[in-house]
Design an enzyme around this catalytic site. Structure first.
Site, PDB file in Angstrom:
ATOM      1  N   LYS A  31       7.916 -65.354 -23.532  1.00 34.75           N
ATOM      2  CA  LYS A  31       7.811 -63.931 -23.851  1.00 34.75           C
ATOM      3  C   LYS A  31       9.078 -63.384 -24.500  1.00 34.75           C
ATOM      4  CE  LYS A  31       9.149 -62.151 -19.274  1.00 34.75           C
ATOM      5  NZ  LYS A  31      10.351 -61.421 -19.657  1.00 34.75           N
ATOM      6  N   THR A  32      10.259 -63.877 -24.091  1.00 36.14           N
ATOM      7  CA  THR A  32      11.499 -63.375 -24.694  1.00 36.14           C
ATOM      8  C   THR A  32      11.556 -63.732 -26.169  1.00 36.14           C
ATOM      9  OG1 THR A  32      12.620 -63.608 -22.560  1.00 36.14           O
ATOM     10  CG2 THR A  32      14.003 -63.344 -24.499  1.00 36.14           C
ATOM     11  N   ASP A 218       9.848 -54.676 -21.423  1.00 38.87           N
ATOM     12  CA  ASP A 218       9.717 -55.979 -20.770  1.00 38.87           C
ATOM     13  C   ASP A 218       9.477 -55.776 -19.276  1.00 38.87           C
ATOM     14  OD1 ASP A 218       9.686 -58.702 -20.464  1.00 38.87           O
ATOM     15  OD2 ASP A 218      11.858 -58.942 -20.506  1.00 38.87           O
ATOM     16  N   GLU A 219       8.843 -56.763 -18.637  1.00 35.56           N
ATOM     17  CA  GLU A 219       8.571 -56.734 -17.191  1.00 35.56           C
ATOM     18  C   GLU A 219       7.837 -55.447 -16.798  1.00 35.56           C
ATOM     19  OE1 GLU A 219       8.984 -59.351 -15.646  1.00 35.56           O
ATOM     20  OE2 GLU A 219      10.716 -60.450 -16.412  1.00 35.56           O
ATOM     21  N   GLN A 249       3.015 -61.717 -11.486  1.00 37.08           N
ATOM     22  CA  GLN A 249       4.395 -61.809 -11.014  1.00 37.08           C
ATOM     23  C   GLN A 249       4.921 -60.451 -10.543  1.00 37.08           C
ATOM     24  OE1 GLN A 249       7.104 -64.725 -13.099  1.00 37.08           O
ATOM     25  NE2 GLN A 249       5.581 -64.502 -14.713  1.00 37.08           N
ATOM     26  N   ARG A 609       8.458 -71.686 -10.703  1.00 37.04           N
ATOM     27  CA  ARG A 609       9.877 -71.909 -11.019  1.00 37.04           C
ATOM     28  C   ARG A 609      10.127 -73.387 -11.322  1.00 37.04           C
ATOM     29  NH1 ARG A 609      10.349 -67.800 -12.973  1.00 37.04           N
ATOM     30  NH2 ARG A 609       8.128 -67.673 -12.479  1.00 37.04           N
TER      31      ARG A 609
END
Length: 677
Positions: A31-32, A218-219, A249, A609
């Site tokens: 996504k970044t 973002d987020e 998340q 993770r």
């Protein structure tokens, strides 16, 4: 710009620039890269002015990395004027321009947690001495929660029979009046006051709507009600709002994050384009199969499934251990074996747990085996007492009306203005309706103060006035160092510390403040004391400072951290421990559907993770207050398909043959499944 490295969904997200866009970005889906490529596409291919672009995220680290990536794509010159910041930094920028509309001065102070608590305690005692029995932390939490939901003091309604709610209702209005009298705001005010400013002053709103033509967030799954309202106001002008997030998340509901913001985005912004980023570039196929299988049991979510083009990888190990000590031994033995077998570094291993108290057994075992490790978490640098004392001097130099910090340094280091004298000064200030700083300037008029106290007060005022002038013309770090030397700050630490080692640690912390100030000077073309304090105030409250957390993660050491702290990170080998009922899911969530879903999202975050190898562990029994108690495996284990799991008995090495080891492992696995049924 070159977009050839993007997959089809990523490319579609980059090129969709007009109108609302919901980008559902699964864990490890790049996504970044998409956000930064989208900004680069706007700047380079469409020729959008940098000043028209606003990108908002939650941490200073994420904002910094995003800016660096964009500058790497288009160059620093073309990116100049673009704003990539946290919500709070954005609001400081807006308030610095227009807060006078709300009756504040532009040189307002930003109160951190300790300053807020001190003010709350003072107000509790001032209203009624009986209120001193109430926990100031809890009262402050209720006020903070109200602000995050944009509830002003006049609309605050406690639940029936809720004593803390009643007390918070009494204190809230007084707290806000006190902050304003001190020309100060707290962290929650930054957003709440900005929303109020934009709602009440249409000309101000129009100015920012016209400036920020393209908004990216973002987020987004972590936004609360206040942040959501801020974004709606800013985006109403051009509707070019791109939000990036993953509802799977969303793990911060306990601190106000509203999952409904991302689930209802299409309803709130009609005509939304929805793009799902489901290709994962982090984990193996078996890890993703487990993650997908667990999270699909949540009812409140957007349908998506992660996949990878890189193959299934190893099966996921499950170890059912005897107790928590056995669990720790099993993890450390695996780390030591796999490190040499697979030629890995210690920092390739991470141990993730639901609660911080679980770390104790692992820390002991790692130390026993001389395995280096770092524990992510603990007290933040700028929350340490000696650091806050130094920062209080700087804050009062900038804003003498900041009475919380003024009282903090009035007799620190000791200068002869004790509690009794301070109380007389405060009472005189209240009786005369006069700022405390002004009272100190004319301390001789305060009844009951001795000559030495008056002399100390005048000396303090002279010192502060002198350094206020010196900070305007001199080097910040040099002037700060000179102030501490004149205060004999280190001598005071040596005198008051319980032991020399503690004194040295505290002195090192004080020295680090000056180091931070020097680093700020090097970064900024026009450094000011106000700018330095602003940077410090905006350090993320829920993440360790950069020089702490990032430095720890760079060391060749096993990483121990909570599931909440692990979000956004990745490791080749992950041990997800404590897979038991009452731990994961946590006992506080059992019986509440919404809370269980957030616990499941925590489990999903932990699983995703892992890049190459994932090991799940639980115990048959665990100590509680020194007494062993039986444990049950986590319900989330039953949701993982058996074909991706490889059960292993932690005591398998005692078997004499490979067949016996396999039998013990299968027995442990069958026992676990039986318990779950």
């Amino acid at each position: 710009m070159d977009l050839s490295a993007l997959n089809d969904q990523q490319l579609a997200a980059v090129r969709h620039t007009e109108g609302p866009l919901l980008l559902l970005a699964g864990a490890g889906s790049g996504k970044t890269r998409v956000i930064t490529s989208r900004i680069g596409y706007l700047l380079e291919d469409l020729g959008i002015p940098a000043q028209a672009i606003l990108s908002v995220t939650f941490t200073n680290k994420a904002a910094r990395e995003m800016r660096e990536r964009v500058e790497g794509i288009v160059g620093r010159k073309q990116a100049k004027g673009m704003i990539i910041s946290t919500f709070h930094a954005l609001c400081v920028r807006i308030l610095k321009e227009d807060i006078e509309q709300l009756g504040y001065k532009k040189n307002f102070s930003i109160y951190g947690g300790a300053d807020q608590l001190r003010l709350i305690r003072d107000l509790l005692q001032e209203v009624n001495t009986d209120l001193r029995k109430y926990d100031a932390d809890r009262v402050l939490w209720l006020i903070s929660d109200a602000k995050n939901r944009l509830i002003p003091p006049g609309d605050f309604q406690p639940h029936h029979g809720d004593d803390y709610g009643r007390v918070a209702g009494i204190i809230y209005a007084r707290y806000q009046r006190a902050l304003k009298a001190f020309n100060a705001v707290d962290f929650d005010d930054l957003i709440m006051l900005t929303v109020r400013l934009l709602q009440d002053y249409p000309a101000v709103l129009e100015k920012y709507q016209q400036r920020f033509r393209y908004l990216m967030v973002d987020e987004y799954q972590d936004t609360n009600a206040a942040q959501y309202r801020l974004l709606r106001l800013l985006a109403a002008g051009h509707r070019n709002l791109c939000v990036v997030g993953d509802d799977d998340q969303s793990i911060y509901g306990w601190r106000g994050a509203d999952l409904g913001n991302i689930l209802d985005f299409e309803k709130d912004f009609p005509g939304t384009m929805v793009i799902r980023l489901e290709q994962n570039y982090r984990s193996t196929g078996n890890i993703l199969t487990a993650a997908n299988a667990v999270i699909r049991n949540n009812l409140k979510r957007k349908i998506k499934a992660l996949w990878t083009a890189d193959g299934p990888g190893e099966q996921i190990d499950y170890l059912l251990c005897d107790d928590d000590e056995d669990e720790a031994r099993a993890v450390v033995e695996r780390i030591m074996t796999d490190k040499f077998k697979d030629r890995l570094s210690y920092r390739d291993f991470s141990i993730l747990f639901r609660t911080n108290v679980q770390s104790r057994a692992f820390e002991e075992q790692l130390r026993y085996q001389n395995v280096p490790y770092v524990l992510i978490g603990g007290q933040q640098f700028f929350d340490r007492k000696e650091v806050k004392d130094v920062m209080a001097y700087f804050r009062v130099l900038l804003n003498p009306r900041d009475e919380v910090n003024l009282l903090r340094i009035l007799n620190t280091p000791k200068r002869g203005i004790g509690d009794t004298s301070a109380d007389r000064l405060i009472r005189f200030s209240a009786a005369q309706d006069m700022p405390l700083w002004q009272v100190l300037q004319q301390a001789e008029t305060v009844e009951g103060l001795g000559e030495k106290v008056v002399e100390a007060a005048h000396g303090f005022v002279h010192l502060m006035e002198s350094y206020r002038r010196r900070f305007r013309v001199g080097q910040l770090s040099d002037t700060g160092r000179e102030l501490l030397e004149e205060l004999r700050f280190e001598d005071d630490l040596l005198r008051t510390a319980q032991d020399p080692d503690r004194a040295r640690r505290r002195m090192a912390n004080v020295a680090e403040v000056i180091n931070a100030m020097a680093s700020y000077e090097q970064r900024e073309s026009q450094p000011t004391l106000e700018g330095f304090l602003e940077k410090v105030s905006l350090l993320d409250r829920d993440e360790p400072p950069r020089q702490d957390k990032d430095a720890k993660l760079q060391r060749d050491a096993v990483v121990l951290m909570s599931l909440h702290a692990s979000k956004g990170l990745e490791f080749p080998c992950v041990f997800l421990v404590g897979m038991e009922e009452d731990l994961l899911p946590h006992k506080k969530s059992v019986g509440a559907t919404v809370d269980i879903e957030e616990e499941r999202r925590l489990c999903y975050v932990g699983i995703t993770r892992a890049q190459k190898k994932l090991t799940l562990l639980g115990t048959s029994r665990r100590k509680k207050f020194g007494v062993m108690q039986p444990r049950s495996p986590s319900r989330f284990l039953e949701e993982i398909p058996t074909e991706v799991l490889r059960a292993t008995a932690s005591d398998a090495p005692t078997a004499t043959t490979e067949e016996e080891k396999d039998r013990l492992a299968k027995s442990a696995f069958d026992d676990m499944k039986a318990l779950l049924r």
